[in-house]
Write an enzyme that holds these catalytic residues in place. Structure first.
Site, PDB file in Angstrom:
ATOM      1  CG  ASP A 502       7.487  -5.951   0.590  1.00 25.45           C
ATOM      2  OD1 ASP A 502       7.483  -7.186   0.537  1.00 25.45           O
ATOM      3  OD2 ASP A 502       7.431  -5.217  -0.407  1.00 25.45           O
ATOM      4  CG  ASP A 690       6.389  -1.597  -2.722  1.00 25.39           C
ATOM      5  OD1 ASP A 690       6.202  -2.741  -2.256  1.00 25.39           O
ATOM      6  OD2 ASP A 690       7.071  -1.373  -3.738  1.00 25.39           O
ATOM      7  CG  ASP A 694       3.639  -5.147   1.251  1.00 23.16           C
ATOM      8  OD1 ASP A 694       3.959  -6.297   1.592  1.00 23.16           O
ATOM      9  OD2 ASP A 694       4.295  -4.458   0.447  1.00 23.16           O
TER      10      ASP A 694
END
Length: 802
Positions: A502, A690, A694
Site C-alpha cells: 500500500d 496499514d 487494506d
C-alpha cells in the site's frame, strides 16, 4: 461555611483529599448543611448528578468552631459496585467502580484475584499445542513434560528439580553397577554374586528413578500415540526383566549362549540407559526454559513500581496497582510504567527494546508513550491510558506466546513421519532380533541389537525440530520490532517472491508535507499569505502549510470564506487572497506557472493569488519514507504498488521508490483482486498495508503484514506486525523469516539423518563387515543428546543478525 460541617472524605471514591486544595479548586458541594469535598471535578460531577446515591443519611453536626470537623457516623456511604470482568477484546480494560471511572485523573483499585500457582496455570505441550491442561504434567501423546502456555508465567521448575534429583541418585547407583559389569575378573567375586549386586542396585534405578518414563510410555501406547518413552520403556524392561529371569533361572537360556562365567545379564545396560535419559531430560528442560526467556525479558522491561501523583503529594505503588487515569511521574532514566499520554514535561524516549530502533523519540505534552520504554534526561508526568493486559507490551507478549504455539507448514512433514515412527522402529527391532538369530548368531547379539534399536530411535528430535525454531524466532522478532502472530506467516514470508505494498503510510509517511514553493515574487510572502488563510481551515493540507510557516508572523484575515472542494479566500491588508486548486482560480491567468507545475507530478498543487494576479503555488505531497528505495531493493522481492490514489501520484512515488509496477485508483476489493491475480500466476504473495481499506487484501495474501501504527482491522488480519511501522522493520522480518526457515530445515535434516543413520547402526548392519555392534548404553547417550542438539541449534537464532 461557618454553619456548615465539612465532610473530609470524598463520598464518591472514598479518598481523603486535602481540604484546602479541594476548596481552592472548587471541588466541593453542599447538601443539607454538609460541604462535601472531592478529589477531582469528575467525582463532584457524579455527586451533583445523583447525590442521593452517595448520601445515605444527613450527617450529625460536629461542633468544630471553624466549621471544619470530622463528621460523626453515619454521614455517607460510598456505593461500590463489584469489579466487573475485564473486556480483554476491547480497546481498554476497565476496572469499574461506582458504575465507571470516577474521573479522568484516577481510578480505584478493584479487588485483586488470588495469586496464581502451578495448579491454576494452563500448561501445554511444545510438540502438541492442542494438548492443554490445568497444572503441570506429561503430554499423553509424546510423553514430554508440559510447560506453561504463557511463557511469561512464573517458571515452575519442579520438573527440572525432580529430574535433577533422579539423575543424581541414579548416577550414584549406576556407577557401581557399571564398574562391576566392566571389571570382569579384576573384582574377586563370582559371576552370580556380581549379578545379584547389579540387580539390587539397578532395581531402584529402573523401577523408581525411571518410573516416569514407563508411565509416559504406557500412556502413549494405550492412547494410540506410542512415543519415545514407549521405546525406552520397552528396551529397558526387556533388558532388566530378561536379566532378572536369567539370574533366577539360568536354565531358561540355552547353554550355547552361556559364557565362561554363565549366561550374560544386562542390568548395567538398563541402569545406564535410565541414567543417560535422565541426563538428557535435565539438559532438555534447561534448554527449553531458555526459549521463553525472550518474552520474560520483554515483561521485565516494565518497572515493578511506579510513582503516582495524588491530591496529597506522591506515593510509590506496585505496577499491578496502576489504574486508568492515574497520573504517574517518570523520572530521568526510569522506564515508563504503563501506556499513557504525556500531560507535563518533555523528554526523549528510548523505544529500541520494542522497535529495535536506537534513536530516541522526542515526547511532548499530548504524545503517547509505551510502557517498558526508557525515559531519557527529562522528567515526564503521564496519564495512564492502558493498564494490565491492554498495554502494548502485554498484548505483544500474549500474541507472541500464541504464535510460539502455532504450527509452521514444515511441521506437517515431521507429523506425518512421527505418526509411523514408533511402529516402524518396533518392527525394525523385532526384525533385527530375528535376523541375528537366523544368521546363526547367539541370543546375546540378537538381544543387544533389538534393544539398541529401541533405545537409539528418537521421535522427539523430529517433533521438536520445528516448534523450537518457531519459539526462538518469534521471541527474537519481538525484540526487533517484528511481531509474529503465527508461524505459517513467518515461514511463508521466507518463500514469498512478490510483495504488494500500500502507498499511504506504508512506503510514504502517511501525512502531507510541503515539498516545494514556487513564488517568483518571494517565497516568504506567498507562504505567509497562504498560512494566514489556512490557519482557519481544518483541512489536512492546512497542517502541512502551517507546519512550514510556524516561524512566520501571520497577518489578520477578514471576510474569510471556505469553499468545499476548491479552496479558501479572504481579505488581507485590503487585497483578496485566494488559495486552492486550479478550478478555484477561475478568471486568473495561470499560464506562467504551467512549465513549473510539470516538475511536481504526483503532488497536490495549491495555487495562491492576490486579486487577479497569480503569485505562485505550493506543492504538498505525502513524502516517501527515508531510505525506502534502498530498503525495498534489499528485500530481494518483486515489488508491486497498490494505491487508491491517482495515476500521477502513484507513478511519481513508484518512480522515486524504484517500483516498476504501480496500480492506482484501487478500491479495497481491487487490491484483493490484484493479490489473487498474482497468486493465479504462481506467485507467493505478501501484502503490507496499514489501513482499514487494506484488510481484504491482507486476508487474501499468502502473507499479511501490517504496520504497527495502522488500523485495528489491518493488525487483526495480519500474520506479521511491524511495531515501528517502517520499512527497515520489513527488512528485519524478511531476514528473520529466512533465518527461521533455514534453522527449521537444519533441525529436520539433523533429526532425519540421525534416525536414518542411528537405527540401522543399532540393528548391526556394519557388524558383518567391521565386527562393530552398537552398545545399548551408547545408543541411550546418542538418543538423549539428539533432542538437546535440536534445541541448541534453535537457540542459535537468538544471535541472528537482522
Amino acid at each position: 461555611m461557618e454553619n456548615e460541617t465539612l465532610n473530609l472524605k470524598d463520598p464518591v471514591c472514598g479518598m481523603t483529599p486535602a481540604p484546602e486544595k479541594a476548596i481552592a479548586k472548587g471541588n466541593t458541594s453542599v447538601r443539607d448543611g454538609v460541604r462535601y469535598i472531592f478529589c477531582c471535578a469528575g467525582c463532584k460531577t457524579k455527586f451533583d448528578a445523583e447525590p442521593t446515591r452517595y448520601v445515605v443519611s444527613s450527617p450529625a453536626t460536629a461542633g468544630d468552631p471553624g466549621g471544619v470537623a470530622e463528621p460523626s457516623t453515619p454521614i455517607h456511604r460510598s456505593i461500590l459496585k463489584p469489579a466487573e470482568p475485564r473486556d480483554l477484546d476491547g480497546p481498554q480494560s476497565r476496572a469499574k467502580t461506582h458504575g465507571g471511572t470516577c474521573c479522568e485523573h484516577h481510578h480505584h483499585t478493584a479487588p485483586k484475584p488470588p495469586p496464581a500457582n502451578a495448579k491454576n496455570i494452563l500448561y501445554t505441550c511444545p510438540m502438541h499445542p492442542e494438548v492443554k491442561q490445568m497444572g503441570p504434567g506429561d503430554c499423553p501423546l509424546c510423553g514430554m513434560a508440559l510447560e506453561p502456555a504463557d511463557p511469561t508465567a512464573a517458571q515452575d521448575d519442579s520438573e527440572l528439580k525432580d529430574m535433577s534429583f533422579r539423575f543424581k541418585v541414579s548416577l550414584a547407583l549406576t556407577l557401581p553397577v557399571f564398574l562391576l559389569a566392566m571389571a570382569g575378573d579384576a573384582i574377586p567375586l563370582s559371576h552370580q554374586i556380581k549379578a545379584i549386586i547389579e540387580a539390587v542396585l539397578a532395581a531402584p534405578v529402573v523401577a523408581w528413578l525411571g518410573w516416569p518414563f514407563f508411565v509416559r510410555g504406557w500412556k502413549g501406547a494405550i492412547s494410540g500415540h506410542a512415543n519415545m518413552f514407549t521405546l525406552i520403556g520397552l528396551g529397558v524392561a526387556v533388558s532388566y526383566l530378561y536379566s532378572l529371569a536369567v539370574l533366577i533361572a539360568p536354565g531358561i537360556v540355552p547353554m550355547a549362549v552361556h559364557g565362561k562365567m554363565g549366561p550374560p545379564v544386562y542390568f548395567e545396560a538398563a541402569a545406564v540407559i535410565i541414567t543417560l535419559v535422565l541426563l538428557g531430560q535435565v539438559l532438555e528442560l534447561k534448554a527449553r526454559a531458555g526459549t521463553g526467556a525472550a518474552l520474560r525479558a520483554l515483561l521485565d522491561l516494565s518497572p515493578k513500581t511506579a510513582l503516582r501523583r495524588t491530591a496529597n503529594g506522591t506515593e510509590t505503588i506496585a505496577q499491578a496497582d496502576i489504574q486508568l487515569g492515574d497520573e504517574l511521574i517518570v523520572r530521568p532514566g526510569e522506564a515508563v510504567p504503563t501506556d499513557g499520554e504525556v500531560i507535563e514535561g518533555m523528554s526523549a524516549i528510548d523505544e529500541s527494546l520494542l522497535t529495535g530502533e536506537s534513536m530516541p523519540v522526542a515526547k511532548h505534552t499530548g504524545d503517547a508513550v509505551t510502557g517498558g520504554t526508557l525515559n531519557g534526561q527529562g522528567a515526564l508526568t503521564i496519564r495512564a491510558t492502558r493498564i494490565g493486559a491492554d498495554t502494548m507490551l502485554a498484548k505483544i507478549v500474549a500474541l507472541v506466546a500464541e504464535a510460539q504455539r502455532s504450527r509452521a507448514p514444515t511441521q506437517s512433514l515431521a507429523d506425518a513421519v512421527s505418526a509411523w515412527f514408533v511402529p516402524i522402529v518396533t518392527g525394525v527391532a523385532i526384525l533385527a532380533f530375528i535376523a541375528w538369530l537366523a544368521a546363526g548368531y547367539n541370543f546375546d547379539y540378537a538381544l543387544l541389537a533389538a534393544v539398541s534399536v529401541l533405545i537409539i530411535a528418537c521421535p522427539c528430535a523430529l517433533g521438536l525440530a520445528t516448534p523450537m525454531s518457531v519459539m526462538v524466532a518469534v521471541g527474537k522478532g519481538a525484540h526487533s520490532g517484528v511481531l509474529v502472530k503465527n508461524a505459517a506467516a513467518l515461514e511463508k514470508f521466507a518463500a514469498a517472491d512478490v510483495l504488494v505494498l500500500d502507498k499511504t503510510g506504508t512506503i510514504t509517511e502517511g501525512r502531507p508535507s510541503l515539498t516545494a514553493i514556487y513564488a517568483p515574487q518571494g517565497e516568504n510572502e506567498l507562504l505567509t499569505l497562504a498560512a494566514a488563510l489556512e490557519v482557519k481551515s481544518a483541512h489536512p493540507l492546512a497542517k502541512a502549510v502551517l507546519e512550514a510557516a510556524k516561524d512566520l508572523t501571520l497577518p489578520a484575515v477578514e471576510n474569510f470564506e471556505s469553499i468545499t472542494g476548491q479552496g479558501l479566500k479572504g481579505r488581507i491588508e485590503g487585497a483578496e487572497i485566494r488559495i486552492g486548486n486550479a478550478a478555484f482560480m477561475a478568471g486568473i491567468d495561470l499560464s506562467a506557472l504551467e512549465a513549473e507545475t510539470t516538475r511536481h507530478a504526483g503532488a497536490t498543487l495549491l495555487y495562491v493569488a492576490r486579486n487577479t494576479e497569480a503569485l505562485g503555488f505550493l506543492a504538498v505531497q505525502d513524502k516517501l519514507k527515508p531510505d525506502a528505495a534502498v530498503l525495498l531493493k534489499s528485500l530481494d522481492l518483486k515489488i508491486v504498488l497498490a494505491t487508491g490514489d491517482s495515476e500521477e501520484a502513484a507513478a511519481a512515488i513508484a518512480a522515486e521508490a524504484g517500483i516498476s509496477e504501480p496500480h492506482a485508483r484501487l478500491m479495497p476489493e481491487g487490491k484483493a483482486e490484484l493479490v489473487r491475480n498474482l497468486q493465479g500466476q504462481g506467485h507467493t504473495v505478501a501484502f503490507a498495508g496499514d489501513g482499514v481499506n487494506d484488510a481484504p487484501a491482507l486476508a487474501a495474501a499468502d502473507v499479511a503484514i501490517a504496520m504497527g501504527g495502522g488500523s485495528d482491522a489491518a493488525i487483526e488480519t495480519a500474520g506479521l506486525v511491524l511495531l515501528k511501522g517502517d520499512l527497515s522493520a520489513l527488512l528485519k522480518a524478511r531476514h528473520l523469516a529466512r533465518a527461521a526457515r533455514t534453522n527449521m530445515k537444519q533441525n529436520l535434516a539433523f533429526a532425519f539423518f540421525y534416525n536414518a543413520l542411528g537405527v540401522p547402526l543399532a540393528a548391526g548392519v556394519l557388524y558383518p563387515f567391521t565386527g562393530w555392534l552398537l552398545s545399548p548404553m551408547i545408543a541411550a547417550a546418542a538418543m538423549s543428546f539428539s533432542s538437546v542438539s535440536v534445541i541448541a541449534n534453535a537457540l542459535r537464532l537468538k544471535g541472528a543478525r537482522l
